[in-house]
Design a protein around this motif. Sequence first.
Motif, PDB file in Angstrom:
ATOM      1  N   ALA A   1       0.849  -1.190   0.000  1.00 60.50           N
ATOM      2  CA  ALA A   1       0.000   0.000   0.000  1.00 60.50           C
ATOM      3  C   ALA A   1       0.887   1.244   0.000  1.00 60.50           C
ATOM      4  N   HIS A   2       0.502   2.227  -0.827  1.00 61.36           N
ATOM      5  CA  HIS A   2       1.283   3.462  -0.919  1.00 61.36           C
ATOM      6  C   HIS A   2       0.588   4.586  -0.152  1.00 61.36           C
ATOM      7  N   PRO A   3       1.344   5.543   0.326  1.00 63.02           N
ATOM      8  CA  PRO A   3       0.733   6.641   1.085  1.00 63.02           C
ATOM      9  C   PRO A   3      -0.297   7.383   0.227  1.00 63.02           C
ATOM     10  N   ASP A   4      -1.374   7.820   0.853  1.00 60.18           N
ATOM     11  CA  ASP A   4      -2.366   8.575   0.100  1.00 60.18           C
ATOM     12  C   ASP A   4      -2.032  10.068   0.136  1.00 60.18           C
ATOM     13  N   TYR A   5      -2.901  10.850  -0.487  1.00 58.63           N
ATOM     14  CA  TYR A   5      -2.640  12.292  -0.644  1.00 58.63           C
ATOM     15  C   TYR A   5      -2.377  12.986   0.696  1.00 58.63           C
ATOM     16  N   VAL A   6      -3.207  12.685   1.679  1.00 56.64           N
ATOM     17  CA  VAL A   6      -3.075  13.361   2.986  1.00 56.64           C
ATOM     18  C   VAL A   6      -1.720  13.060   3.618  1.00 56.64           C
ATOM     19  N   ASN A   7      -1.288  11.807   3.502  1.00 56.06           N
ATOM     20  CA  ASN A   7       0.017  11.444   4.067  1.00 56.06           C
ATOM     21  C   ASN A   7       1.155  12.177   3.363  1.00 56.06           C
ATOM     22  N   TYR A   8       1.075  12.233   2.029  1.00 58.80           N
ATOM     23  CA  TYR A   8       2.085  12.982   1.274  1.00 58.80           C
ATOM     24  C   TYR A   8       2.104  14.445   1.716  1.00 58.80           C
ATOM     25  N   ALA A   9       0.911  15.029   1.856  1.00 55.20           N
ATOM     26  CA  ALA A   9       0.806  16.445   2.250  1.00 55.20           C
ATOM     27  C   ALA A   9       1.440  16.677   3.618  1.00 55.20           C
ATOM     28  N   CYS A  10       1.211  15.748   4.546  1.00 54.70           N
ATOM     29  CA  CYS A  10       1.778  15.880   5.902  1.00 54.70           C
ATOM     30  C   CYS A  10       3.305  15.812   5.875  1.00 54.70           C
ATOM     31  N   VAL A  11       3.825  14.845   5.106  1.00 56.45           N
ATOM     32  CA  VAL A  11       5.285  14.692   5.017  1.00 56.45           C
ATOM     33  C   VAL A  11       5.907  15.927   4.366  1.00 56.45           C
TER      34      VAL A  11
ATOM     35  N   LEU B   1       9.955  13.761  -3.260  1.00 58.63           N
ATOM     36  CA  LEU B   1       8.642  13.222  -2.889  1.00 58.63           C
ATOM     37  C   LEU B   1       7.586  13.569  -3.944  1.00 58.63           C
ATOM     38  N   ILE B   2       7.679  14.779  -4.505  1.00 58.24           N
ATOM     39  CA  ILE B   2       6.764  15.173  -5.594  1.00 58.24           C
ATOM     40  C   ILE B   2       6.931  14.217  -6.781  1.00 58.24           C
ATOM     41  N   GLN B   3       8.196  13.930  -7.141  1.00 58.23           N
ATOM     42  CA  GLN B   3       8.459  13.027  -8.282  1.00 58.23           C
ATOM     43  C   GLN B   3       7.932  11.621  -7.977  1.00 58.23           C
ATOM     44  N   SER B   4       8.141  11.177  -6.741  1.00 53.59           N
ATOM     45  CA  SER B   4       7.658   9.857  -6.330  1.00 53.59           C
ATOM     46  C   SER B   4       6.135   9.787  -6.436  1.00 53.59           C
ATOM     47  N   MET B   5       5.482  10.854  -6.030  1.00 48.97           N
ATOM     48  CA  MET B   5       4.020  10.904  -6.081  1.00 48.97           C
ATOM     49  C   MET B   5       3.530  10.819  -7.525  1.00 48.97           C
TER      50      MET B   5
ATOM     51  N   GLY C   1      -2.578  12.675  -7.875  1.00 50.36           N
ATOM     52  CA  GLY C   1      -1.188  13.101  -7.975  1.00 50.36           C
ATOM     53  C   GLY C   1      -0.974  14.426  -7.283  1.00 50.36           C
ATOM     54  N   PRO C   2       0.258  14.951  -7.340  1.00 49.69           N
ATOM     55  CA  PRO C   2       0.512  16.243  -6.704  1.00 49.69           C
ATOM     56  C   PRO C   2      -0.274  17.364  -7.370  1.00 49.69           C
ATOM     57  N   ASP C   3      -0.710  18.326  -6.591  1.00 47.56           N
ATOM     58  CA  ASP C   3      -1.428  19.486  -7.122  1.00 47.56           C
ATOM     59  C   ASP C   3      -0.656  20.761  -6.788  1.00 47.56           C
ATOM     60  N   THR C   4      -1.247  21.891  -7.120  1.00 50.35           N
ATOM     61  CA  THR C   4      -0.573  23.181  -6.899  1.00 50.35           C
ATOM     62  C   THR C   4      -0.163  23.367  -5.444  1.00 50.35           C
ATOM     63  N   LEU C   5      -1.047  22.995  -4.527  1.00 50.84           N
ATOM     64  CA  LEU C   5      -0.756  23.155  -3.092  1.00 50.84           C
ATOM     65  C   LEU C   5       0.501  22.382  -2.685  1.00 50.84           C
TER      66      LEU C   5
ATOM     67  N   GLU D   1      -4.555  20.465 -12.475  1.00 44.67           N
ATOM     68  CA  GLU D   1      -4.339  20.354 -11.022  1.00 44.67           C
ATOM     69  C   GLU D   1      -3.065  21.067 -10.571  1.00 44.67           C
ATOM     70  N   VAL D   2      -2.153  21.313 -11.518  1.00 44.87           N
ATOM     71  CA  VAL D   2      -0.848  21.870 -11.124  1.00 44.87           C
ATOM     72  C   VAL D   2      -0.630  23.272 -11.716  1.00 44.87           C
ATOM     73  N   ARG D   3      -1.705  24.014 -11.884  1.00 40.50           N
ATOM     74  CA  ARG D   3      -1.586  25.373 -12.426  1.00 40.50           C
ATOM     75  C   ARG D   3      -0.765  26.246 -11.463  1.00 40.50           C
ATOM     76  N   PRO D   4       0.380  26.782 -11.909  1.00 44.12           N
ATOM     77  CA  PRO D   4       1.152  27.656 -11.017  1.00 44.12           C
ATOM     78  C   PRO D   4       0.334  28.896 -10.641  1.00 44.12           C
ATOM     79  N   ASP D   5       0.367  29.274  -9.394  1.00 45.21           N
ATOM     80  CA  ASP D   5      -0.372  30.452  -8.954  1.00 45.21           C
ATOM     81  C   ASP D   5       0.591  31.509  -8.399  1.00 45.21           C
ATOM     82  N   LEU D   6       0.022  32.552  -7.858  1.00 42.50           N
ATOM     83  CA  LEU D   6       0.840  33.655  -7.337  1.00 42.50           C
ATOM     84  C   LEU D   6       1.824  33.159  -6.275  1.00 42.50           C
ATOM     85  N   ILE D   7       1.391  32.221  -5.445  1.00 47.98           N
ATOM     86  CA  ILE D   7       2.262  31.687  -4.391  1.00 47.98           C
ATOM     87  C   ILE D   7       3.450  30.946  -5.007  1.00 47.98           C
ATOM     88  N   SER D   8       3.203  30.189  -6.079  1.00 43.67           N
ATOM     89  CA  SER D   8       4.284  29.435  -6.745  1.00 43.67           C
ATOM     90  C   SER D   8       5.396  30.383  -7.183  1.00 43.67           C
ATOM     91  N   TYR D   9       5.011  31.424  -7.911  1.00 38.19           N
ATOM     92  CA  TYR D   9       5.995  32.363  -8.448  1.00 38.19           C
ATOM     93  C   TYR D   9       6.661  33.180  -7.334  1.00 38.19           C
TER      94      TYR D   9
END
Length: 199
Positions: free
Chosen positions: A1-11, A27-31, A43-47, A85-93
Motif C-alpha cells: 500500500a502506498h501513502p495517500d494524498y493526505v500522508n504525502y501532504a503531511c510529510v 517526494l513530488i516526483q515519487s508521487m 497526484g501532486p497538485d498546486t498546493l 491540477e498543477v496550475r502555477p499560482d501567485l504563491i508558486s511564483y
Amino acid sequence: AHPDYVNYACVLSCFAKDGEGEDAKQLIQSMHRHHSAGEILKGPDTLLYNTALNALAKSEKKESLANAENLLEQMKKKYREGNKEVRPDLISYTTLLKSYANAGKAEEAESMLKEMIRLHGSGELLQPPNLISFNSVMNAITKSGLADAPKRAEALLQQIQERGLTPDSFTKSSFFSLFKRQGNMEDGKKIWRRIDPKA
C-alpha cells in the motif's frame, strides 16, 4: 500500500518546516510515479508543489535554487500539457522569488517579475504580483552586490507605485539597507521622498 494524498501532504509540510527542499522535490516526483502507475488516486497538485517550493526556499543547500526553478518549470509544463491540477499560482511564483532573494539574484528576480506581469495579462496567472512579490525582488536587488543596484531599486519602487501598491516597512527597510551599504543614504532619502513626501 502506498501513502495517500493526505500522508504525502503531511510529510511535505514537515519537509517545508525543516527546509528539506531536496527531499520535498523527490517526494513530488515519487508521487507522480505512483499516480501514473495507478497506485494512488491523486497526484501532486498546486498546493503540494507550493509546499515543496517553500521547502526549497528555506533550504541552504547550493542546488536548492536550481531545483526550485526546475520544479516551477515542471509545473508550467504539466499545466500546459493539460494537467489543470498543477496550475502555477501567485504563491508558486512568489516563493521562487524568495529563493532568488535569498541568493541575491536580482536579474533573475526582475525577469521572473516581468514574466508574472505578462502571464497575468494573458490570463494564465490569475492574480497579479502583489507587494510580497515586489518586496522579494527588492530584497534580491539589495543582496545582489550589483553596481547598478540603487538604480534597479529606484525603478522597482517606481513600479510599485505605478501598480497602485503601497510600500510597507519591509520595502523601506530593504531599500534603505541597500543605500546604507552603498554609503549614499541621502540619495536614498531623496528617492523615497518622491513616493512618500512625509518621510
